[in-house]
Design an enzyme around this catalytic site. Structure first.
Site, PDB file in Angstrom:
ATOM      1  N   LYS A  99     -14.797  36.425 -26.891  1.00  0.00           N
ATOM      2  CA  LYS A  99     -13.758  37.386 -27.295  1.00  0.00           C
ATOM      3  C   LYS A  99     -13.310  37.198 -28.740  1.00  0.00           C
ATOM      4  O   LYS A  99     -12.896  38.150 -29.391  1.00  0.00           O
ATOM      5  CB  LYS A  99     -12.551  37.286 -26.356  1.00  0.00           C
ATOM      6  CG  LYS A  99     -12.804  37.948 -25.006  1.00  0.00           C
ATOM      7  CD  LYS A  99     -11.511  38.092 -24.216  1.00  0.00           C
ATOM      8  CE  LYS A  99     -11.750  38.793 -22.897  1.00  0.00           C
ATOM      9  NZ  LYS A  99     -12.467  37.909 -21.935  1.00  0.00           N
ATOM     10  N   GLU A 121      -2.325  44.169 -24.935  1.00  0.00           N
ATOM     11  CA  GLU A 121      -1.907  43.676 -23.634  1.00  0.00           C
ATOM     12  C   GLU A 121      -2.922  42.620 -23.203  1.00  0.00           C
ATOM     13  O   GLU A 121      -4.023  42.534 -23.744  1.00  0.00           O
ATOM     14  CB  GLU A 121      -1.858  44.793 -22.592  1.00  0.00           C
ATOM     15  CG  GLU A 121      -3.212  45.253 -22.089  1.00  0.00           C
ATOM     16  CD  GLU A 121      -3.963  46.123 -23.086  1.00  0.00           C
ATOM     17  OE1 GLU A 121      -3.310  46.735 -23.958  1.00  0.00           O
ATOM     18  OE2 GLU A 121      -5.205  46.178 -22.987  1.00  0.00           O
ATOM     19  N   SER A 387     -20.953  33.546 -21.633  1.00  0.00           N
ATOM     20  CA  SER A 387     -19.877  34.136 -22.435  1.00  0.00           C
ATOM     21  C   SER A 387     -18.709  33.202 -22.715  1.00  0.00           C
ATOM     22  O   SER A 387     -18.012  33.366 -23.700  1.00  0.00           O
ATOM     23  CB  SER A 387     -19.364  35.411 -21.748  1.00  0.00           C
ATOM     24  OG  SER A 387     -19.038  35.158 -20.396  1.00  0.00           O
TER      25      SER A 387
HETATM   26  C1  LIG Z   1     -13.124  38.436 -20.788  1.00  0.00           C
HETATM   27  C2  LIG Z   1     -14.346  37.716 -20.417  1.00  0.00           C
HETATM   28  C3  LIG Z   1     -15.474  38.360 -19.865  1.00  0.00           C
HETATM   29  C4  LIG Z   1     -15.484  39.821 -19.527  1.00  0.00           C
HETATM   30  O1  LIG Z   1     -15.271  40.679 -20.600  1.00  0.00           O
HETATM   31  P1  LIG Z   1     -16.452  41.606 -21.181  1.00  0.00           P
HETATM   32  O2  LIG Z   1     -15.750  42.510 -22.103  1.00  0.00           O
HETATM   33  O3  LIG Z   1     -17.074  42.293 -20.014  1.00  0.00           O
HETATM   34  O4  LIG Z   1     -17.408  40.702 -21.848  1.00  0.00           O
HETATM   35  C5  LIG Z   1     -16.609  37.624 -19.597  1.00  0.00           C
HETATM   36  N1  LIG Z   1     -16.639  36.289 -19.841  1.00  0.00           N
HETATM   37  C6  LIG Z   1     -15.583  35.630 -20.360  1.00  0.00           C
HETATM   38  C7  LIG Z   1     -15.704  34.164 -20.600  1.00  0.00           C
HETATM   39  C8  LIG Z   1     -14.409  36.310 -20.676  1.00  0.00           C
HETATM   40  O5  LIG Z   1     -13.364  35.649 -21.186  1.00  0.00           O
END
Ligand SMILES: *Cc1c(COP(=O)(O)O)cnc(C)c1O
Length: 405
Positions: A99, A121, A387
């Site tokens: 993010k 938010e 992610s």
């Molecule tokens: C917020 C988040 C997601 C999901 O958000 P996307 O916009 O679909 O990528 C996935 N993995 C992590 C670690 C997150 O913090």
């Protein structure tokens, strides 16, 4: 079905009104149209500016710790057959997830536009923490709207945001969760859009956010593609990412759209297929408009956003970014789902076998890669977007699934 030329895809989509085929657009109250128009114009100029691009590159390298590595999971791969599973390590970003990639982009855009404040938010608080980090970096004010219920649940993230200098606005009406926080943040933005910018946390919301957030996340796919080719000499056969709103997935996917690579988006099936037990928007959703854009979404009997659930709070969103709806409709990306239990299994496996504790969101993608590896026609090389890291999930998972330790 719309015929898409993937050679020119990134130039062709979205169109000037923010549509990916029939999905996207900007459905705004008239009072907010000028504000989003201003963001759109500014981004159109800035995204071609060498100064902006170079500054973002420097920030990614010196502050975020990019490039993040690609890692070959030899033990995990061996356990499940002959596929070779690789991870793009977005968990190694500063603040522990992807993010920050778009929050730093949005912060830099705000600075170039002369704005003083970032407004957003947050549900579980992950977007709030990443944005508060960006605000601190750029010396901007930050106002995060959060439901009272979520504030109570997510104390560590609330503390982080405050430490980073953000003002956390507690939203006390209605169900006191994300939906009310969205309304509250929009209201605040409406009052002060001359001095502030609204920062959306995924490839969702009104144009230009789905495009802009994708562009800021594309660094994930561009790096990973090059790193993977250097490591193996080949393209991966399959790439996999979890899909909440869809930003980490779009970041990875956009670099492979014109390649002979199978692309899989993984949605959370929670505890079952009944409405309310999952957040598998693409699997069970229908066309509709919410939160300012047209896409595929889960609706309740009144046509309102349906209640959703997943063990991964970052994935429990009742829709998906419009670009995902489009790539699904033209058959370029396949969407499938993973249950809570399967994700938790992958969470433990990756931790024990490779020494990497994944975010439970990312564990959905790992679980799916394991499933692909066990297929009869398994892909040779699978690249997964890891992610985020799992520190935030440890307490909850160890409490709820203590028997698996
Ligand atoms: C917020 C988040 C997601 C999901 O958000 P996307 O916009 O679909 O990528 C996935 N993995 C992590 C670690 C997150 O913090």
């Amino acid at each position: 079905m719309e015929k898409v030329n993937f050679k020119t895809y990134l130039k062709d989509y979205p169109n000037a009104q923010g549509y990916f085929g029939e999905y996207g657009g900007a459905y705004l109250p008239p009072e907010l149209e000028p504000a989003f128009q201003e963001i759109n114009e500014a981004y159109k100029t800035i995204c071609h500016s060498a100064r902006f691009i170079n500054e973002l590159r420097r920030i990614r390298k010196e502050f975020q710790g990019r490039p993040t590595p690609v890692y070959h999971c030899e033990k995990l791969s061996k356990e499940f057959g002959t596929s070779q599973i690789y991870l793009k390590r977005e968990d190694l970003n500063h603040t522990g997830a992807h993010k920050i990639n778009h929050c730093m982009g949005e912060g830099l855009l705000a600075k170039y536009m002369g704005k003083k404040k970032l407004i957003a938010e947050t549900g579980a608080g992950q977007h709030g923490v990443a944005l508060a980090t960006a605000a601190a970096f750029f010396g901007l004010e930050c106002e995060i709207h959060m439901g009272e219920v979520d504030i109570a649940k997510q104390a560590p993230n609330v503390a982080r945001m405050k430490l980073l200098g953000a003002k956390v606005v507690s939203v006390t009406h209605g169900l006191k969760t994300l939906k009310e926080a969205v309304d509250s943040a929009f209201e605040s933005y409406l009052k002060d859009y001359k001095n502030s910018i609204y920062c959306i946390g995924s490839v969702v919301g009104p144009h230009p956010f789905p495009m802009m957030v994708r562009d800021f996340q594309m660094v994930v796919g561009v790096e990973a593609r090059q790193q993977f080719m250097e490591m193996t000499g080949y393209l991966p056969d399959a790439v996999v990412a979890s899909v909440g709103g869809g930003s980490n997935a779009m970041g990875l996917f956009s670099a492979f759209l014109d390649d002979p690579v199978d692309i899989y988006g993984v949605e959370p099936m929670g505890t079952g297929t009944t409405l309310g037990e999952h957040a598998a928007s693409m699997t069970f959703g229908e066309k509709g408009i919410m939160h300012g854009f047209e896409s595929i979404m889960l609706k309740d009997e009144n046509g309102e956003p349906a209640p959703v659930y997943s063990v991964a709070s970052g994935l429990d969103y009742p829709s998906v970014g419009p670009e995902h709806a489009f790539l699904h409709s033209v058959g370029r990306v396949k969407y499938d789902s993973i249950l809570d239990d399967e994700a938790v299994d992958a969470f433990f496996k990756l931790s024990r076998m490779e020494g990497i504790i994944p975010a439970i969101e990312s564990a959905h993608a790992v679980a799916y890669a394991i499933k692909l590896a066990q297929r009869e026609n398994n892909p040779g090389f699978i690249l997964v977007n890891l992610s985020g890291r799992g520190d935030k999930d440890m307490d909850y998972i160890l409490e709820k699934y203590a028997d698996r330790l």
